[in-house]
Design an enzyme around this catalytic site. Structure first.
Site, PDB file in Angstrom:
ATOM      1  N   ASP A 329       0.816  -1.257   0.249  1.00  0.00           N
ATOM      2  CA  ASP A 329      -0.022   0.190   0.072  1.00  0.00           C
ATOM      3  C   ASP A 329       0.765   1.226  -0.082  1.00  0.00           C
ATOM      4  O   ASP A 329       1.805   1.368   0.483  1.00  0.00           O
ATOM      5  CB  ASP A 329      -0.912   0.043   1.273  1.00  0.00           C
ATOM      6  CG  ASP A 329      -1.755   1.120   1.405  1.00  0.00           C
ATOM      7  OD1 ASP A 329      -2.651   1.472   0.496  1.00  0.00           O
ATOM      8  OD2 ASP A 329      -1.598   2.103   2.355  1.00  0.00           O
ATOM      9  N   GLU A 358       1.644  -0.086  -4.980  1.00  0.00           N
ATOM     10  CA  GLU A 358       0.782   1.117  -5.220  1.00  0.00           C
ATOM     11  C   GLU A 358       1.334   2.365  -5.480  1.00  0.00           C
ATOM     12  O   GLU A 358       1.814   2.870  -4.508  1.00  0.00           O
ATOM     13  CB  GLU A 358      -0.319   1.098  -4.294  1.00  0.00           C
ATOM     14  CG  GLU A 358      -1.528   2.350  -4.688  1.00  0.00           C
ATOM     15  CD  GLU A 358      -2.293   2.514  -3.421  1.00  0.00           C
ATOM     16  OE1 GLU A 358      -3.349   3.115  -3.558  1.00  0.00           O
ATOM     17  OE2 GLU A 358      -1.883   2.555  -2.367  1.00  0.00           O
TER      18      GLU A 358
END
Length: 613
Positions: A329, A358
């Site tokens: 993330d 990400e």
């Protein structure tokens, strides 16, 4: 007087009796024999523990380093494990003033055979992304847990709804039957926050599954059962931040554990500052050291103990849960050097493992900066095998929604794909039309099912590994503009008493059944078609509302013709002679023969998928 002074001197010279210490945590609680990472730094937490000295007695296991921080309630104890150590329990003793003031159990485990050579996901796979709290409630008894800050309230779009690991376990057959080979749940670790805790990204214990989701053992069971059905488990890892109610926040392991001294200071989200040669250092620091929100304290990975803790936590979950991949993330928001060290350490332990980061940018150069093999002028050496392809994601949504023109519609997608030359390995990217942070594609297209199918066909046939968001196969819609609680809606049939059930098909509308059948056919075909995994991609500039490309290996090819026009469109085939001349074709989803003459009739708003023989 002399007697009194002698007595005082004697009393002062006497050592204070060592008091017992209550050790609250040792993390990680265990490790494995035979790991490349065989020097494990244990975080030990207990009031006043820093005055003690740890010791253990076990063949093949030795304490090789002990370090303290500015907080006397922590010790960092490095244990070295020999390759021939015997698995089993170990008691670690803590000694102060010659006396044992605390004893705590620790454990060595045996690794599963072949663990180091596990295969991660790649372009052969298709990923099914799930928000666990919204997918299926397999165990209603854990919807609310006494002592936790937020109880279940399904009527609140932003509250907890009760979905859990048991629900995912119950529907592995459904996921596999839809043609998906990897399951990516958003974080299932403890988020004991007062509100908005359902999404999972404000973690309050990095070694503990949220009790409202299940137990650690349930994660391992999910992984094992999914693997038996041909589905790998991808874990969502958060390295950048924690939740404000994380147990660290009441007693920080060191003053520099949290950026900005533990006080909220927002990030500027200026991700280009990492590579920008003109960026002001203050702007770069504001990006990496700033907090997302005040409920998510930003971690300082420059602290070496925290860096090791996070690396070991990742390795622990891979080994413990039998993971096949990691989605990381907010990649880029963490310390740049640490990100390289973290990925390098994971791949040193698991050379064939898969990880995807990400980096939410429309700019391929920004995304490519982080992929393994990229030569960066900044000097950063990346080790991340894959990145989420946000540039294609954004271009696809624009291409589907825009009217066709010289510089609008398909051409945006065509030209974005042309940027693949900036990536060290574009075939390793993860492509997607939507995820848990975007409005759903069906909503973005204002409920246009035919155009939605065009997007799904592209997702299944373009290079890279496709990622699909749960519920879209039955047209979960949500708002057109981003609203997290609503776009992460409950999967129909995931709760007892739901009027419609995606898993059985009961109560679904004709459009929902159509979309589900199309998704199943599309990804089942993809799963059994190697050309869509490793075939080269050659695309032709869009013309007259039609975008054509081929996946090919020299002997065979797949033709994809995406027609955005409302009406049937004749496609002149001479342009594609190199792939079509003298060859037969059949419809990829029905198996029916297709005649290839001078033109090919493309139905309106449709994807024509042909296997060229």
């Amino acid at each position: 007087m002399r007697t009194i002074l002698c007595t005082l001197a004697l009393l002062l010279g006497m050592s204070t009796p060592a008091r017992a210490i209550d050790i609250e945590r040792i993390e990680p609680t265990n490790w494995w024999v035979g790991m490349r990472h065989n020097r494990v730094e244990l975080l030990v937490h207990g009031t006043g523990i820093a005055t003690s000295t740890p010791r253990l007695s076990r063949a093949g296991v030795a304490i090789v380093d002990v370090q303290k921080t500015d907080n006397p309630n922590y010790l960092f104890v490095t244990v070295e494990i020999a390759g021939d150590a015997i698995p089993g329990g170990i008691d670690i003793e803590f000694v102060d003033a010659g006396k044992v003031v605390a004893t705590h159990p620790w454990r060595l485990d045996a690794r599963e055979p072949g663990s180091a050579r596990r295969r991660g996901f790649d372009a052969r796979d298709a990923i099914y992304l799930v928000t666990p709290d919204r997918f299926a409630n397999g165990d209603p008894s854990n919807d609310s847990v006494t002592g936790m800050l937020e109880a279940a309230n399904r009527a609140n779009p932003n509250g907890r709804h009760g979905g859990d690991i048991a629900g995912m376990r119950q529907h592995i057959d459904y996921i596999a039957g839809m043609g998906f080979t990897q399951l990516w749940p958003t974080p299932f670790l403890e988020n004991d926050q007062p509100q908005y805790s359902y999404h999972g990204y404000a973690i309050t214990d990095l070694y503990k599954t949220d009790p409202r989701m299940g137990r650690n053992e349930d994660v391992r069971a999910l992984s094992r059962e999914a693997r038996a059905k041909g589905v790998g488990l991808i874990m969502d890892i958060v390295l950048n931040h924690i939740g404000s109610k994380h147990w660290w926040m009441t007693d920080l392991p060191a003053k520099d554990w949290i950026n900005h001294g533990g006080t909220f200071a927002p990030t500027n989200h200026r991700r280009t500052t990492i590579q920008d040669p003109h960026a002001a250092p203050a702007d770069r620091e504001a990006f990496t050291d700033g907090w997302f929100v005040d409920a998510m304290p930003d971690l300082n990975q420059r602290n070496p103990h925290l860096a090791r803790y996070l690396i070991q936590n990742t390795l622990w979950w891979i080994e413990y849960a039998g993971l096949s991949g990691i989605r990381e993330d907010t990649f880029g928001y963490a310390d740049t050097q640490f990100l390289g060290d973290w990925a390098k350490a994971v791949l040193a332990e698991y050379p064939d493992f898969a990880m995807v980061g990400e980096e939410w940018s429309i700019n391929p150069v920004v995304v490519a900066h982080w992929q393994r093999g990229k030569q960066n002028t900044s000097g950063h050496v990346p080790h991340m095998p894959s990145m989420m392809d946000f540039p294609i994601h954004i271009a696809l949504r624009s291409a589907l929604a825009q009217p066709e023109g010289w510089d609008s519609g398909w051409v945006n997608l065509y030209e974005m794909l042309a940027n693949d030359f900036v990536y060290p390995d574009a075939d390793a990217l993860v492509v997607f039309a939507e995820n848990h942070d975007t409005s759903r594609l069906f909503a973005h297209l204002d409920g246009d099912l035919a155009t939605w199918k065009l997007g799904m066909a592209y997702l299944a046939t373009v290079r890279g590994t496709p990622q699909f968001y749960y519920g879209s196969e039955v047209l979960l819609r949500g708002p057109r503009e981003r609203n997290d609680g609503q776009l992460r809606a409950d999967m129909p049939g995931g709760w007892s008493g739901d009027p419609a059930d995606a898993f059985t098909g009961n109560g679904l509308s004709a459009a929902q059944r159509d979309a589900q059948a199309y998704t199943r056919a599309l990804f089942d075909w993809r799963k059994r078609t190697p050309l869509l995994h490793s075939g080269k991609l050659t695309h032709f500039a869009p013309q007259d509302g039609v975008y054509v490309y081929f996946r090919h290996d020299g002997a065979k090819s797949v033709m994809v013709a995406l027609n955005k026009n409302a009406g049937a469109t004749p496609l002149l085939l001479e342009r594609f002679d190199a792939f079509l001349r003298g060859r037969g074709a059949r419809d990829a989803l029905t198996g029916n023969a297709v005649a290839l003459g001078t033109t090919l009739a493309l139905p309106g708003k449709s994807a024509t998928l042909l296997e060229i023989e």
